[in-house]
Design a protein around this motif. Structure first.
Motif, PDB file in Angstrom:
ATOM      1  N   ASP A  73     -52.171  58.407 -46.727  1.00 15.41           N
ATOM      2  CA  ASP A  73     -50.728  58.287 -46.963  1.00 15.41           C
ATOM      3  C   ASP A  73     -50.073  59.659 -46.989  1.00 15.41           C
ATOM      4  O   ASP A  73     -49.009  59.870 -46.407  1.00 15.41           O
ATOM      5  CB  ASP A  73     -50.450  57.546 -48.278  1.00 15.41           C
ATOM      6  CG  ASP A  73     -50.810  56.065 -48.189  1.00 15.41           C
ATOM      7  OD1 ASP A  73     -50.880  55.528 -47.063  1.00 15.41           O
ATOM      8  OD2 ASP A  73     -51.024  55.445 -49.247  1.00 15.41           O
ATOM      9  N   PHE A  74     -50.724  60.621 -47.681  1.00 13.58           N
ATOM     10  CA  PHE A  74     -50.101  61.941 -47.756  1.00 13.58           C
ATOM     11  C   PHE A  74     -50.072  62.621 -46.391  1.00 13.58           C
ATOM     12  O   PHE A  74     -49.105  63.301 -46.043  1.00 13.58           O
ATOM     13  CB  PHE A  74     -50.788  62.842 -48.789  1.00 13.58           C
ATOM     14  CG  PHE A  74     -49.945  64.049 -49.100  1.00 13.58           C
ATOM     15  CD1 PHE A  74     -48.894  63.943 -50.008  1.00 13.58           C
ATOM     16  CD2 PHE A  74     -50.150  65.257 -48.457  1.00 13.58           C
ATOM     17  CE1 PHE A  74     -48.070  65.031 -50.262  1.00 13.58           C
ATOM     18  CE2 PHE A  74     -49.332  66.350 -48.710  1.00 13.58           C
ATOM     19  CZ  PHE A  74     -48.287  66.234 -49.615  1.00 13.58           C
ATOM     20  N   LEU A  75     -51.104  62.410 -45.593  1.00 12.57           N
ATOM     21  CA  LEU A  75     -51.094  62.962 -44.234  1.00 12.57           C
ATOM     22  C   LEU A  75     -49.927  62.393 -43.432  1.00 12.57           C
ATOM     23  O   LEU A  75     -49.253  63.121 -42.708  1.00 12.57           O
ATOM     24  CB  LEU A  75     -52.415  62.662 -43.524  1.00 12.57           C
ATOM     25  CG  LEU A  75     -53.549  63.639 -43.818  1.00 12.57           C
ATOM     26  CD1 LEU A  75     -54.865  63.083 -43.297  1.00 12.57           C
ATOM     27  CD2 LEU A  75     -53.274  65.010 -43.214  1.00 12.57           C
ATOM     28  N   GLN A  76     -49.684  61.093 -43.584  1.00 13.02           N
ATOM     29  CA  GLN A  76     -48.565  60.485 -42.860  1.00 13.02           C
ATOM     30  C   GLN A  76     -47.238  61.073 -43.321  1.00 13.02           C
ATOM     31  O   GLN A  76     -46.345  61.318 -42.506  1.00 13.02           O
ATOM     32  CB  GLN A  76     -48.560  58.975 -43.060  1.00 13.02           C
ATOM     33  CG  GLN A  76     -49.632  58.253 -42.283  1.00 13.02           C
ATOM     34  CD  GLN A  76     -49.410  56.747 -42.343  1.00 13.02           C
ATOM     35  OE1 GLN A  76     -49.560  56.127 -43.382  1.00 13.02           O
ATOM     36  NE2 GLN A  76     -49.032  56.176 -41.219  1.00 13.02           N
ATOM     37  N   ILE A  77     -47.117  61.312 -44.627  1.00 14.91           N
ATOM     38  CA  ILE A  77     -45.905  61.928 -45.147  1.00 14.91           C
ATOM     39  C   ILE A  77     -45.761  63.345 -44.591  1.00 14.91           C
ATOM     40  O   ILE A  77     -44.693  63.743 -44.114  1.00 14.91           O
ATOM     41  CB  ILE A  77     -45.931  61.949 -46.688  1.00 14.91           C
ATOM     42  CG1 ILE A  77     -45.810  60.517 -47.241  1.00 14.91           C
ATOM     43  CG2 ILE A  77     -44.800  62.823 -47.239  1.00 14.91           C
ATOM     44  CD1 ILE A  77     -46.140  60.399 -48.728  1.00 14.91           C
ATOM     45  N   MET A  82     -44.188  58.980 -42.370  1.00  6.61           N
ATOM     46  CA  MET A  82     -43.775  58.111 -43.473  1.00  6.61           C
ATOM     47  C   MET A  82     -42.756  58.866 -44.316  1.00  6.61           C
ATOM     48  O   MET A  82     -42.980  60.024 -44.658  1.00  6.61           O
ATOM     49  CB  MET A  82     -44.983  57.730 -44.337  1.00  6.61           C
ATOM     50  CG  MET A  82     -44.670  56.650 -45.375  1.00  6.61           C
ATOM     51  SD  MET A  82     -46.006  56.458 -46.628  1.00  6.61           S
ATOM     52  CE  MET A  82     -47.448  56.192 -45.622  1.00  6.61           C
ATOM     53  N   ASN A  83     -41.637  58.216 -44.601  1.00  4.69           N
ATOM     54  CA  ASN A  83     -40.608  58.846 -45.423  1.00  4.69           C
ATOM     55  C   ASN A  83     -41.104  58.954 -46.860  1.00  4.69           C
ATOM     56  O   ASN A  83     -41.578  57.985 -47.438  1.00  4.69           O
ATOM     57  CB  ASN A  83     -39.335  58.007 -45.338  1.00  4.69           C
ATOM     58  CG  ASN A  83     -38.215  58.590 -46.177  1.00  4.69           C
ATOM     59  OD1 ASN A  83     -38.251  58.545 -47.402  1.00  4.69           O
ATOM     60  ND2 ASN A  83     -37.234  59.148 -45.510  1.00  4.69           N
ATOM     61  N   VAL A  84     -40.985  60.142 -47.433  1.00  6.67           N
ATOM     62  CA  VAL A  84     -41.548  60.379 -48.762  1.00  6.67           C
ATOM     63  C   VAL A  84     -40.837  59.560 -49.835  1.00  6.67           C
ATOM     64  O   VAL A  84     -41.461  59.065 -50.773  1.00  6.67           O
ATOM     65  CB  VAL A  84     -41.580  61.890 -49.103  1.00  6.67           C
ATOM     66  CG1 VAL A  84     -40.180  62.451 -49.250  1.00  6.67           C
ATOM     67  CG2 VAL A  84     -42.406  62.145 -50.356  1.00  6.67           C
ATOM     68  N   ALA A  87     -42.111  56.088 -49.501  1.00  4.10           N
ATOM     69  CA  ALA A  87     -43.479  56.048 -50.010  1.00  4.10           C
ATOM     70  C   ALA A  87     -43.482  56.017 -51.538  1.00  4.10           C
ATOM     71  O   ALA A  87     -44.255  55.291 -52.161  1.00  4.10           O
ATOM     72  CB  ALA A  87     -44.267  57.264 -49.508  1.00  4.10           C
ATOM     73  N   TYR A  88     -42.590  56.794 -52.117  1.00 11.60           N
ATOM     74  CA  TYR A  88     -42.456  56.830 -53.580  1.00 11.60           C
ATOM     75  C   TYR A  88     -41.971  55.479 -54.108  1.00 11.60           C
ATOM     76  O   TYR A  88     -42.489  54.959 -55.095  1.00 11.60           O
ATOM     77  CB  TYR A  88     -41.486  57.951 -53.958  1.00 11.60           C
ATOM     78  CG  TYR A  88     -41.153  58.037 -55.425  1.00 11.60           C
ATOM     79  CD1 TYR A  88     -42.086  58.523 -56.335  1.00 11.60           C
ATOM     80  CD2 TYR A  88     -39.906  57.648 -55.895  1.00 11.60           C
ATOM     81  CE1 TYR A  88     -41.792  58.620 -57.687  1.00 11.60           C
ATOM     82  CE2 TYR A  88     -39.595  57.746 -57.249  1.00 11.60           C
ATOM     83  CZ  TYR A  88     -40.539  58.230 -58.137  1.00 11.60           C
ATOM     84  OH  TYR A  88     -40.245  58.315 -59.480  1.00 11.60           O
ATOM     85  N   THR A  89     -41.018  54.904 -53.395  1.00 14.47           N
ATOM     86  CA  THR A  89     -40.431  53.629 -53.809  1.00 14.47           C
ATOM     87  C   THR A  89     -41.464  52.503 -53.833  1.00 14.47           C
ATOM     88  O   THR A  89     -41.464  51.674 -54.734  1.00 14.47           O
ATOM     89  CB  THR A  89     -39.266  53.244 -52.863  1.00 14.47           C
ATOM     90  OG1 THR A  89     -38.348  54.342 -52.820  1.00 14.47           O
ATOM     91  CG2 THR A  89     -38.532  52.019 -53.363  1.00 14.47           C
ATOM     92  N   VAL A  90     -42.355  52.493 -52.836  1.00 18.06           N
ATOM     93  CA  VAL A  90     -43.358  51.430 -52.776  1.00 18.06           C
ATOM     94  C   VAL A  90     -44.651  51.803 -53.488  1.00 18.06           C
ATOM     95  O   VAL A  90     -45.642  51.082 -53.419  1.00 18.06           O
ATOM     96  CB  VAL A  90     -43.658  50.989 -51.320  1.00 18.06           C
ATOM     97  CG1 VAL A  90     -42.408  50.420 -50.673  1.00 18.06           C
ATOM     98  CG2 VAL A  90     -44.231  52.145 -50.504  1.00 18.06           C
ATOM     99  N   GLY A  91     -44.657  52.960 -54.154  1.00 21.61           N
ATOM    100  CA  GLY A  91     -45.812  53.336 -54.957  1.00 21.61           C
ATOM    101  C   GLY A  91     -46.958  53.963 -54.181  1.00 21.61           C
ATOM    102  O   GLY A  91     -48.077  54.049 -54.674  1.00 21.61           O
TER     103      GLY A  91
END
Length: 114
Positions: A73-77, A82-84, A87-91
């Motif tokens: 996930d962090f690599l995608q961010i 992936m919008n950070v 990503a934060y919103t969906v945990g």
């Protein structure tokens, strides 16, 4: 399935991305600790300081912001896939510390483009 990603692989890719961050105009100091979990997990920090950026595979105890996220996930961010905020919103990423400074990061690394 497929090739296993090591922490070194993940760190090297992220270091490459962040070392191109546009920080010339950034006056101040911002230290981000990132803890990646799962395969290829580990901890590293990114430090922006008066137009310079340092990225090292160590803990940074006196950090301003701490991201905790699965390695993939962090690599995608980091890649901007992936919008950070999403990503934060969906945990998918946990953020601790100064959220105001966290939004500086978005601007510095160009995540707001996406």
């Amino acid at each position: 399935g497929g090739t296993t990603m090591t922490f070194q692989d993940a760190f090297n890719e992220i270091k490459g991305i962040f070392s191109h961050a546009n920080v010339q105009d950034y006056r101040g100091h911002l230290a981000i600790q990132v803890t990646m979990t799962g395969e290829g997990g580990g901890t590293f920090y990114i430090e922006f300081s008066d137009g310079n950026v340092a990225i090292e595979p160590y803990d940074y105890n006196d950090h301003d912001v701490w991201f905790i996220s699965d390695t993939n996930d962090f690599l995608q961010i980091a890649r901007g896939e992936m919008n950070v905020v999403a990503a934060y919103t969906v945990g998918k990423v946990r953020v601790e510390g100064d959220l105001g400074k966290a939004s500086d990061i978005q601007r510095l690394v160009g995540w707001t483009r996406h």
